[in-house]
Design a protein around this motif. Sequence first.
Motif, PDB file in Angstrom:
ATOM      1  N   VAL A  51       0.808  -1.216   0.000  1.00 24.84           N
ATOM      2  CA  VAL A  51       0.000   0.000   0.000  1.00 24.84           C
ATOM      3  C   VAL A  51       0.845   1.272   0.000  1.00 24.84           C
ATOM      4  CG1 VAL A  51      -1.742   1.308   1.291  1.00 24.84           C
ATOM      5  CG2 VAL A  51      -1.915  -1.175   1.123  1.00 24.84           C
ATOM      6  N   PHE A  52       1.897   1.303   0.815  1.00 21.97           N
ATOM      7  CA  PHE A  52       2.637   2.539   1.033  1.00 21.97           C
ATOM      8  C   PHE A  52       4.038   2.548   0.422  1.00 21.97           C
ATOM      9  CE2 PHE A  52      -0.377   2.257   4.551  1.00 21.97           C
ATOM     10  CZ  PHE A  52      -1.034   3.458   4.390  1.00 21.97           C
ATOM     11  N   GLY A  53       4.451   1.464  -0.207  1.00 25.75           N
ATOM     12  CA  GLY A  53       5.815   1.404  -0.717  1.00 25.75           C
ATOM     13  C   GLY A  53       6.791   1.197   0.430  1.00 25.75           C
ATOM     14  N   SER A  54       8.030   1.526   0.206  1.00 28.61           N
ATOM     15  CA  SER A  54       9.058   1.237   1.211  1.00 28.61           C
ATOM     16  C   SER A  54       9.378   2.434   2.103  1.00 28.61           C
ATOM     17  CB  SER A  54      10.336   0.762   0.512  1.00 28.61           C
ATOM     18  OG  SER A  54      10.811   1.781  -0.358  1.00 28.61           O
ATOM     19  N   ASN A  55       8.546   3.436   2.099  1.00 21.43           N
ATOM     20  CA  ASN A  55       8.812   4.654   2.861  1.00 21.43           C
ATOM     21  C   ASN A  55       7.997   4.675   4.158  1.00 21.43           C
ATOM     22  OD1 ASN A  55       9.104   7.222   3.853  1.00 21.43           O
ATOM     23  ND2 ASN A  55       8.721   8.246   1.913  1.00 21.43           N
ATOM     24  N   PRO A  56       8.624   4.398   5.320  1.00 17.73           N
ATOM     25  CA  PRO A  56       7.895   4.393   6.585  1.00 17.73           C
ATOM     26  C   PRO A  56       7.237   5.741   6.910  1.00 17.73           C
ATOM     27  CG  PRO A  56      10.058   3.412   6.859  1.00 17.73           C
ATOM     28  CD  PRO A  56      10.020   4.019   5.489  1.00 17.73           C
ATOM     29  N   ALA A  57       7.831   6.836   6.458  1.00 19.35           N
ATOM     30  CA  ALA A  57       7.238   8.149   6.728  1.00 19.35           C
ATOM     31  C   ALA A  57       5.888   8.289   6.029  1.00 19.35           C
ATOM     32  CB  ALA A  57       8.184   9.259   6.283  1.00 19.35           C
ATOM     33  N   ARG A  58       5.750   7.641   4.892  1.00 20.74           N
ATOM     34  CA  ARG A  58       4.475   7.702   4.170  1.00 20.74           C
ATOM     35  C   ARG A  58       3.369   7.023   4.975  1.00 20.74           C
ATOM     36  NH1 ARG A  58       3.251   5.350  -1.707  1.00 20.74           N
ATOM     37  NH2 ARG A  58       1.277   6.403  -1.987  1.00 20.74           N
ATOM     38  N   LEU A  59       3.703   5.897   5.614  1.00 20.40           N
ATOM     39  CA  LEU A  59       2.730   5.241   6.493  1.00 20.40           C
ATOM     40  C   LEU A  59       2.409   6.141   7.674  1.00 20.40           C
ATOM     41  CD1 LEU A  59       1.028   2.940   7.702  1.00 20.40           C
ATOM     42  CD2 LEU A  59       3.135   2.088   8.725  1.00 20.40           C
ATOM     43  N   ALA A  60       3.423   6.704   8.292  1.00 18.44           N
ATOM     44  CA  ALA A  60       3.221   7.521   9.487  1.00 18.44           C
ATOM     45  C   ALA A  60       2.265   8.688   9.214  1.00 18.44           C
ATOM     46  CB  ALA A  60       4.551   8.034  10.016  1.00 18.44           C
ATOM     47  N   THR A  61       2.369   9.312   8.057  1.00 21.03           N
ATOM     48  CA  THR A  61       1.502  10.457   7.764  1.00 21.03           C
ATOM     49  C   THR A  61       0.138  10.040   7.230  1.00 21.03           C
ATOM     50  OG1 THR A  61       2.463  10.705   5.561  1.00 21.03           O
ATOM     51  CG2 THR A  61       3.416  12.034   7.320  1.00 21.03           C
ATOM     52  N   ASN A  62       0.003   8.800   6.746  1.00 21.92           N
ATOM     53  CA  ASN A  62      -1.269   8.338   6.194  1.00 21.92           C
ATOM     54  C   ASN A  62      -1.982   7.314   7.060  1.00 21.92           C
ATOM     55  OD1 ASN A  62      -1.630   9.594   3.416  1.00 21.92           O
ATOM     56  ND2 ASN A  62       0.506   8.945   3.391  1.00 21.92           N
ATOM     57  N   HIS A  63      -1.453   7.052   8.251  1.00 20.53           N
ATOM     58  CA  HIS A  63      -2.126   6.146   9.182  1.00 20.53           C
ATOM     59  C   HIS A  63      -3.419   6.830   9.637  1.00 20.53           C
ATOM     60  CE1 HIS A  63      -2.961   3.728  12.693  1.00 20.53           C
ATOM     61  NE2 HIS A  63      -2.031   2.868  12.291  1.00 20.53           N
ATOM     62  N   PRO A  64      -4.534   6.108   9.753  1.00 19.20           N
ATOM     63  CA  PRO A  64      -5.777   6.744  10.171  1.00 19.20           C
ATOM     64  C   PRO A  64      -5.682   7.556  11.465  1.00 19.20           C
ATOM     65  CG  PRO A  64      -6.255   4.601   9.275  1.00 19.20           C
ATOM     66  CD  PRO A  64      -4.749   4.713   9.341  1.00 19.20           C
ATOM     67  N   VAL A  65      -4.871   7.121  12.414  1.00 17.96           N
ATOM     68  CA  VAL A  65      -4.720   7.905  13.655  1.00 17.96           C
ATOM     69  C   VAL A  65      -4.098   9.267  13.341  1.00 17.96           C
ATOM     70  CG1 VAL A  65      -3.574   8.017  15.904  1.00 17.96           C
ATOM     71  CG2 VAL A  65      -4.617   5.871  15.144  1.00 17.96           C
ATOM     72  N   ALA A  66      -3.057   9.279  12.508  1.00 19.13           N
ATOM     73  CA  ALA A  66      -2.422  10.548  12.124  1.00 19.13           C
ATOM     74  C   ALA A  66      -3.384  11.412  11.319  1.00 19.13           C
ATOM     75  CB  ALA A  66      -1.147  10.275  11.331  1.00 19.13           C
ATOM     76  N   LEU A  67      -4.117  10.800  10.400  1.00 20.88           N
ATOM     77  CA  LEU A  67      -5.062  11.565   9.583  1.00 20.88           C
ATOM     78  C   LEU A  67      -6.176  12.172  10.431  1.00 20.88           C
ATOM     79  CD1 LEU A  67      -5.347   9.234   6.458  1.00 20.88           C
ATOM     80  CD2 LEU A  67      -4.193  11.456   6.606  1.00 20.88           C
ATOM     81  N   ALA A  68      -6.627  11.446  11.448  1.00 19.49           N
ATOM     82  CA  ALA A  68      -7.659  11.998  12.328  1.00 19.49           C
ATOM     83  C   ALA A  68      -7.166  13.276  13.003  1.00 19.49           C
ATOM     84  CB  ALA A  68      -8.072  10.963  13.379  1.00 19.49           C
ATOM     85  N   ARG A  69      -5.900  13.312  13.311  1.00 19.53           N
ATOM     86  CA  ARG A  69      -5.337  14.490  13.973  1.00 19.53           C
ATOM     87  C   ARG A  69      -5.040  15.628  13.000  1.00 19.53           C
ATOM     88  NH1 ARG A  69      -1.795  10.369  17.302  1.00 19.53           N
ATOM     89  NH2 ARG A  69      -3.203  10.044  19.054  1.00 19.53           N
ATOM     90  N   THR A  70      -4.529  15.303  11.815  1.00 16.29           N
ATOM     91  CA  THR A  70      -4.090  16.353  10.892  1.00 16.29           C
ATOM     92  C   THR A  70      -5.194  16.855   9.971  1.00 16.29           C
ATOM     93  OG1 THR A  70      -3.312  14.743   9.257  1.00 16.29           O
ATOM     94  CG2 THR A  70      -1.707  15.526  10.896  1.00 16.29           C
TER      95      THR A  70
END
Length: 108
Positions: A51-70
């Motif tokens: 889903v997110f490729g090999s970039n952990p930062a992409r997961l961190a910013t697109n995780h539902p918990v992060a999205l709920a906050r941002t």
Amino acid sequence: IQGVGRGGFGAFLLALSQPELFGSAAALDGRFPSTNDFQTNPAWRQAFFDVFGSNPARLATNHPVALARTRAELVRGRTSFRLAAERDTRAAAEGATLRNALRDQRLH
């Protein structure tokens, strides 16, 4: 939009990312693993790469918990959210973090 298990993660990701398209989102026994789970669990790691490729930062910013906050200001009043999971399950524990983020941002 709704999803079961891992599909709950996807349903919430889509609804939080595009609230203009979804009036509600539901997760039934939705799985919302932490970013650490994605790194340490082989099954989640594969899902992460798919889903997110090999970039952990992409997961961190697109995780539902992060999205709920941002994205709270964009989502509030447009999309309603429902989490359903049996007590004392892994899905319930993972969902609690998301439920708290939704409540804190007044998105419940």
